[in-house]
Write a protein that holds these residues in place. Structure first.
Motif, short mmCIF file in Angstrom:
data_model
loop_
_atom_site.label_atom_id
_atom_site.label_comp_id
_atom_site.label_asym_id
_atom_site.label_seq_id
_atom_site.Cartn_x
_atom_site.Cartn_y
_atom_site.Cartn_z
N GLY A 23 -2.25 12.45 -0.42
CA GLY A 23 -1.84 11.35 0.42
C GLY A 23 -3.01 10.79 1.19
O GLY A 23 -4.13 11.26 1.12
N ILE A 24 -2.75 9.76 1.92
CA ILE A 24 -3.75 9.16 2.78
C ILE A 24 -3.46 9.62 4.19
O ILE A 24 -2.34 9.55 4.66
CB ILE A 24 -3.69 7.62 2.67
CG1 ILE A 24 -3.98 7.22 1.23
CG2 ILE A 24 -4.66 6.97 3.61
CD1 ILE A 24 -3.84 5.74 1.00
N ASN A 94 -7.21 4.72 -8.07
CA ASN A 94 -8.25 5.12 -9.03
C ASN A 94 -8.85 6.48 -8.70
O ASN A 94 -9.34 7.18 -9.60
CB ASN A 94 -9.35 4.06 -9.07
CG ASN A 94 -8.84 2.73 -9.61
OD1 ASN A 94 -7.80 2.68 -10.28
ND2 ASN A 94 -9.55 1.66 -9.32
N ASP A 95 -8.81 6.87 -7.43
CA ASP A 95 -9.34 8.18 -7.05
C ASP A 95 -8.56 9.32 -7.70
O ASP A 95 -9.04 10.45 -7.78
CB ASP A 95 -9.31 8.34 -5.52
CG ASP A 95 -10.38 7.52 -4.83
OD1 ASP A 95 -11.32 7.07 -5.51
OD2 ASP A 95 -10.28 7.32 -3.61
N GLN A 96 -7.35 9.03 -8.17
CA GLN A 96 -6.51 10.05 -8.80
C GLN A 96 -6.63 10.06 -10.32
O GLN A 96 -5.95 10.84 -11.00
CB GLN A 96 -5.04 9.82 -8.42
CG GLN A 96 -4.79 9.75 -6.93
CD GLN A 96 -3.39 9.26 -6.61
OE1 GLN A 96 -2.40 9.91 -6.98
NE2 GLN A 96 -3.28 8.13 -5.95
N ALA A 97 -7.49 9.20 -10.87
CA ALA A 97 -7.56 9.04 -12.32
C ALA A 97 -7.90 10.34 -13.03
O ALA A 97 -7.29 10.70 -14.05
CB ALA A 97 -8.58 7.95 -12.68
N ASN A 273 -0.73 4.53 -4.46
CA ASN A 273 -1.90 4.59 -3.59
C ASN A 273 -1.76 5.63 -2.49
O ASN A 273 -2.71 5.86 -1.73
CB ASN A 273 -2.17 3.22 -2.97
CG ASN A 273 -0.96 2.63 -2.30
OD1 ASN A 273 0.09 2.42 -2.91
ND2 ASN A 273 -1.08 2.35 -1.01
N ILE A 274 -0.61 6.29 -2.38
CA ILE A 274 -0.47 7.37 -1.40
C ILE A 274 -0.19 8.70 -2.08
O ILE A 274 0.20 9.66 -1.43
CB ILE A 274 0.63 7.06 -0.36
CG1 ILE A 274 1.99 6.90 -1.04
CG2 ILE A 274 0.28 5.82 0.44
CD1 ILE A 274 3.14 6.80 -0.06
N GLY A 275 -0.37 8.75 -3.40
CA GLY A 275 -0.19 10.01 -4.11
C GLY A 275 0.75 9.88 -5.29
O GLY A 275 1.21 8.78 -5.63
#
Length: 296
Positions: A23-24, A94-97, A273-275
């Motif tokens: 999450g953020i 994209n950070d979760q790619a 974008n939050i997981g």
């Protein structure tokens, strides 16, 4: 085109819990609406309302007649929050790619989606070697542009006809689908043709991952099957009008829907974008992003 989602009306901002690792840290609850917040409101109902017409003064709910001293500040704060979320939207997705794309995988996607495109390119930029199969997405053929963009980024890409989806699915490791809207029950409104992809994936036990920003979360439930929140456009992209003079074709009704509704049973994961969340968790996100008056 009809709007399938809307920003809730905001008044107050509260910090919410985030899921560890995905999450953020600064996610906020945007679930309070003007109709349910009493702070800063002054009742201005009077006999002069609506031209001294008592009947007209009772048409609207009580909060319609309240004066909100900090309305402008609250609205501006909400707008800035939404702008900030949209600004970092693709970066957070994209950070979760690399969590979802691994070396040696064969990934299938449908037509063109900038969110899916950047998701795949980010994984490739982080030294993940994989192959992408792109369905061309007839009759608009957005898959051609998608395949060209991915190939230029150095990704091994293959374009297939939509009719070959079921035949190729046995070789696929994962399906990535774009999203037009995420419904309250965890269902997905996606470009027309995505439903057959999800059905083929279900038949072959291939996981289906939908990539979408949280601004696409919609507080509505499906109610008419494939007609849910859909638009019908001109069939000219499917059949030429010059052929309608044929006595057989003139008796045929052509339906050209813009979107498909995909049931939550066909979706394994939403990457936002939050997981990442399963469809069954969408109801909880609704409580954080919308006030209950907006979706109960």
């Amino acid at each position: 085109a009809s709007m399938l989602w809307a920003h809730p009306q905001h008044v107050t901002m509260k910090h919410s819990r985030t899921q560890s690792g995905e999450g953020i840290s600064d996610m906020r609850i945007r679930s309070d609406s003007f109709g349910s917040t009493d702070s800063g409101a002054v009742n201005v109902t009077s006999s002069n309302s609506f031209g001294c017409d008592p009947a007209a003064a009772q048409i609207y709910p009580p909060h319609y007649y309240m004066q909100w001293d900090k309305l402008r500040e609250n609205v501006m704060e909400a707008i800035e929050e939404v702008r900030g979320e949209l600004k970092d939207l693709h970066k957070n997705i994209n950070d979760q790619a690399t969590q979802h794309i691994h070396n040696g995988e064969i990934i299938l996607t449908y037509a063109f989606s900038s969110t899916v495109e950047w998701f795949l390119k980010t994984a490739a930029a982080k030294k993940r070697k994989f192959q992408v199969i792109v369905c061309e997405g007839a009759p608009h053929f957005g898959g051609h542009a998608m395949a060209k963009s991915l190939a230029e980024a150095g990704i091994d890409t293959t374009v297939i006809h939509d009719a070959a989806i079921f035949a190729i699915m046995a070789r696929v490791n994962k399906v990535l689908l774009p999203a037009h809207a995420v419904l309250a029950n965890g269902g997905l409104v996606a470009p027309s043709g995505c439903n057959i992809v999800a059905l083929a994936a279900k038949q072959n036990s291939v996981p289906v991952v939908a990539v979408a920003g949280m601004f696409k979360l919609c507080p509505l439930y499906p109610h008419e099957g494939q007609d849910t929140l859909n638009d019908l456009i001109s069939p000219s992209s499917v059949v030429d009008y010059s052929l309608m003079g044929d006595p057989v074709l003139s008796e045929v009704e052509f339906v050209n829907p813009v979107h498909d509704y995909i049931t939550p049973q066909l979706i394994d994961l939403f990457v936002t974008n939050i997981g990442g969340f399963q469809p069954s968790y969408i109801y909880r996100l609704l409580a954080e992003y919308y006030h209950s008056d907006d979706w109960d």
